[in-house]
Design a protein around this motif. Structure first.
Motif, PDB file in Angstrom:
ATOM      1  N   ASN A 102     -35.541 -65.075 -21.288  1.00 49.49           N
ATOM      2  CA  ASN A 102     -35.455 -64.458 -22.614  1.00 49.49           C
ATOM      3  C   ASN A 102     -35.319 -65.483 -23.739  1.00 49.49           C
TER       4      ASN A 102
ATOM      5  N   ARG B  26     -39.118 -67.489 -25.665  1.00 45.87           N
ATOM      6  CA  ARG B  26     -39.873 -67.091 -26.855  1.00 45.87           C
ATOM      7  C   ARG B  26     -39.282 -67.694 -28.124  1.00 45.87           C
TER       8      ARG B  26
ATOM      9  N   GLU C 242     -44.243 -64.323 -10.128  1.00 49.59           N
ATOM     10  CA  GLU C 242     -43.790 -63.374 -11.143  1.00 49.59           C
ATOM     11  C   GLU C 242     -42.977 -64.073 -12.231  1.00 49.59           C
TER      12      GLU C 242
ATOM     13  N   VAL D  59     -45.282 -66.309 -14.373  1.00 54.22           N
ATOM     14  CA  VAL D  59     -46.096 -65.519 -15.302  1.00 54.22           C
ATOM     15  C   VAL D  59     -45.243 -65.011 -16.454  1.00 54.22           C
ATOM     16  N   ARG D  60     -44.012 -64.619 -16.186  1.00 58.25           N
ATOM     17  CA  ARG D  60     -43.119 -64.151 -17.267  1.00 58.25           C
ATOM     18  C   ARG D  60     -42.845 -65.264 -18.269  1.00 58.25           C
TER      19      ARG D  60
ATOM     20  N   ILE E 199     -44.802 -67.891 -18.840  1.00 58.53           N
ATOM     21  CA  ILE E 199     -46.062 -68.126 -19.558  1.00 58.53           C
ATOM     22  C   ILE E 199     -46.247 -67.074 -20.650  1.00 58.53           C
ATOM     23  N   ASP E 200     -45.982 -65.796 -20.325  1.00 64.31           N
ATOM     24  CA  ASP E 200     -46.098 -64.725 -21.317  1.00 64.31           C
ATOM     25  C   ASP E 200     -45.151 -64.944 -22.487  1.00 64.31           C
ATOM     26  N   GLU E 201     -43.900 -65.285 -22.206  1.00 66.89           N
ATOM     27  CA  GLU E 201     -42.926 -65.517 -23.274  1.00 66.89           C
ATOM     28  C   GLU E 201     -43.341 -66.703 -24.156  1.00 66.89           C
ATOM     29  N   SER E 202     -43.932 -67.718 -23.540  1.00 68.86           N
ATOM     30  CA  SER E 202     -44.409 -68.868 -24.312  1.00 68.86           C
ATOM     31  C   SER E 202     -45.539 -68.458 -25.245  1.00 68.86           C
ATOM     32  N   LYS E 203     -46.477 -67.676 -24.723  1.00 68.51           N
ATOM     33  CA  LYS E 203     -47.601 -67.210 -25.541  1.00 68.51           C
ATOM     34  C   LYS E 203     -47.123 -66.284 -26.657  1.00 68.51           C
ATOM     35  N   LEU E 204     -46.161 -65.398 -26.350  1.00 68.63           N
ATOM     36  CA  LEU E 204     -45.615 -64.502 -27.374  1.00 68.63           C
ATOM     37  C   LEU E 204     -44.819 -65.271 -28.422  1.00 68.63           C
TER      38      LEU E 204
END
Length: 134
Positions: free
Chosen positions: A82, A85, A111, A114-115, A117-122
């Motif tokens: 968390n 981001r 998993e 990927v979470r 990576i997603d938080e970095s992109k967001l």
């Protein structure tokens, strides 16, 4: 009658002025301190997987480590998934093209990776790379 006293060369004291030398050393010291690039480490060792296509990336990047225990570490402290981001938002504010490099251990689940990576992109990261061993 006036007597002159002649001094021998051994009696004359000649000193070397070290002030310019000391000034020059301080100027060089300041130059090297200012021009040094400090590499920021994550503060934790991970056992990275190997990749045949590995390439070296820019030294100016955000290094985030993922440990086998599930910790997400930046700068030696656990920030959790968390915290990724907000960290990326803060660090890419001045340089939006600064890449995020994830140093994931071999044992990290897909998993969790990927979470992160997603938080970095967001968080605004345009480029997210995964660090591997050469």
């Amino acid at each position: 009658m006036i007597q002159r006293r002649f001094s021998s060369p051994a009696e004359e004291s000649e000193e070397i002025n070290l002030s310019p030398l000391i000034d020059m050393v301080f100027i060089l010291l300041i130059f090297f301190i200012v021009t040094t690039v400090f590499v920021e480490e994550t503060g934790i060792d991970v056992n990275k997987p190997e990749a045949a296509s590995a390439v070296d990336l820019d030294k100016q990047s955000i290094l985030i480590a993922l440990t086998p225990k599930g910790e997400v570490v930046y700068g030696g402290r656990d920030i959790g998934v968390n915290g990724v981001r907000s960290l990326v938002q803060r660090l890419t504010r001045d340089d939006p093209e600064m890449p995020v490099i994830l140093q994931a251990d071999k044992a990290v689940s897909t998993e969790r990776l990927v979470r992160v990576i997603d938080e970095s992109k967001l968080g605004g990261a345009q480029v997210v790379n995964i660090s591997t061993a050469h």
